[in-house]
Enzyme design. Structure first.
Site, mmCIF file in Angstrom:
data_model
loop_
_atom_site.group_PDB
_atom_site.id
_atom_site.type_symbol
_atom_site.label_atom_id
_atom_site.label_comp_id
_atom_site.label_asym_id
_atom_site.label_seq_id
_atom_site.Cartn_x
_atom_site.Cartn_y
_atom_site.Cartn_z
ATOM 1 N N CYS A 87 0.819 -1.227 0.000
ATOM 2 C CA CYS A 87 0.000 0.000 0.000
ATOM 3 C C CYS A 87 0.847 1.268 0.000
ATOM 4 C CB CYS A 87 -0.916 0.027 1.221
ATOM 5 S SG CYS A 87 -2.028 -1.369 1.342
ATOM 6 N N HIS A 340 -8.779 3.497 -2.694
ATOM 7 C CA HIS A 340 -7.411 3.115 -2.338
ATOM 8 C C HIS A 340 -6.861 2.113 -3.352
ATOM 9 C CE1 HIS A 340 -3.893 1.933 -0.252
ATOM 10 N NE2 HIS A 340 -4.408 1.046 0.584
ATOM 11 N N CYS A 370 -0.530 3.414 6.166
ATOM 12 C CA CYS A 370 -0.234 2.100 6.734
ATOM 13 C C CYS A 370 -0.053 1.105 5.596
ATOM 14 C CB CYS A 370 -1.327 1.655 7.698
ATOM 15 S SG CYS A 370 -2.933 1.331 6.929
#
Length: 384
Positions: A87, A340, A370
């Site tokens: 991510c 995302h 994160c």
């Protein structure tokens, strides 16, 4: 030592899983952003393209940054490298590019990231050694888990955040309210034209596809938990699966002068941090504090925060730990509403943060994200 500056940021609208961008390859998504960022100047002066990508086993062709540069029509002499920190890949790309500029190895770099979670391929083990030949999705989460990993490390992302919820006692009601705020602020930002200069249309999509500002707390309360029967995490208070690309034009002061560009922000501090894998949602706490220390400032100096909303619960846990005013966090909407697409989120955070600092006249801002398997990244920007 030379400083690294943000000169321009751009991203595609973020599409829903199997939505408006489902027919667009990830290398084409990335090429659209690279092409538009390089359009105003002679691309020969670019030193490199650095992009983040988490699911690079398919059409991303292992090195989507190089593919995007070629598809964008950049000179073949401009190299490209692809970063995979899950991510955090896009933010890591920005951090790597800024280091290259600060050390004098580069003057002008396009950094950012891309992900088509819709088009992420399936994988399977090769016939030798003999293994179960079941197909495994590469869209999100663990795949082909090594059995030597402790079981508590390899729980799903959702289960990890249910554990975080228990640890910090963050209620379902509070998570839902945070999610609804994200949608309403994102819609307001679009209505006010905030994203007009930050987003380039792709295919038929001109706006982030997942924003649902008309929802209500009453509607959100009716949704069933996804990961535990008695859990608090629902499809509405976690980020969705998405497709999209982002880019940031980073350069030295001399590169900006050559192009006639005024810096938007300076990269003032960077940091990474890691915890036990199942605690990944809380890792931005220390990452941001490290980055602030390296910038020589503290939370009292910060006027804006862009925190990637992987889950409402982990976002709230981080905000509580930092002790910042929640009203300075994600003031133009966050990932729960906007989306995302893993590799693209870091570039979106940097572009949005630079624009928010300029809009509000604040000097200092923090972008943090994160990362699965226990990691996090953070960057401090100084408004110019």
């Amino acid at each position: 030592m030379p400083a690294a500056y943000v000169y321009r940021s751009l991203r595609t609208p973020f599409g829903r899983f199997n939505g408006a961008l489902a027919d667009v390859r990830p290398d084409d998504l990335a090429a659209q952003v690279v092409r538009e960022l390089a359009r105003p100047f002679d691309p020969e002066i670019l030193d490199e393209v650095v992009l983040g990508n988490a699911n690079g086993a398919g059409e991303d062709n292992r090195n989507v940054a190089r593919m995007a540069g070629l598809l964008a029509g950049l000179p073949t002499s401009i190299p490209g490298t692809t970063v995979n920190r899950l991510c955090g890949s896009g933010l890591d790309a920005v951090m790597m590019a800024s280091r290259s500029i600060e050390t004098g190895d580069a003057d002008l770099v396009i950094a950012g990231g891309v992900e088509s979670m819709t088009r992420a391929p399936w994988v399977m083990m090769k016939p030798a050694p003999a293994r179960d030949a079941a197909l495994v999705s590469t869209t999100l989460g663990w795949r082909l888990v090594n059995q030597d990993m402790p079981a508590e490390w390899t729980v799903s992302l959702g289960e990890a955040n249910e554990q975080l919820q228990k640890k910090f006692s963050i209620s379902r009601e509070r998570q839902d309210a945070f999610a609804l705020r994200s949608h309403r602020l994102a819609q307001q930002a679009w209505d006010e034209g905030f994203y007009d200069e930050l987003v380039t249309p792709v295919a038929s999509l001109v706006k982030d596809e997942g924003i649902r500002a008309s929802s209500t707390l009453e509607k959100l309360a009716t949704l069933k938990p996804v990961f535990r029967p008695d859990g608090t995490i629902t499809a509405a208070n976690a980020s969705p699966l998405n497709d999209g690309a982002s880019g940031v034009l980073l350069g030295s002061e001399s590169a900006g002068e050559q192009l006639g560009l005024t810096p938007q922000a300076r990269i003032a501090g960077r940091a990474a941090h890691a915890l036990d894998p199942q605690m990944f949602g809380y890792a931005p706490v220390a990452a941001a504090e490290k980055a602030l220390a390296r910038a020589g400032i503290g939370w009292k100096d910060v006027g804006a925060v862009e925190l990637n909303e992987a889950f409402a619960v982990q976002s709230l846990a981080c905000i509580d730990a930092w002790g910042v005013d929640p009203e300075i966090v994600n003031v133009r909407g966050g990932a729960i509403a906007i989306g995302h697409p893993l590799g693209a989120s870091g570039g979106r955070l940097i572009g949005t943060l630079a624009a928010v600092l300029a809009e509000r006249g604040e000097r200092w801002g923090v972008a943090a994200i994160c990362i699965g398997v226990g990691q996090a990244l953070a960057v401090v920007l100084e408004n110019r």
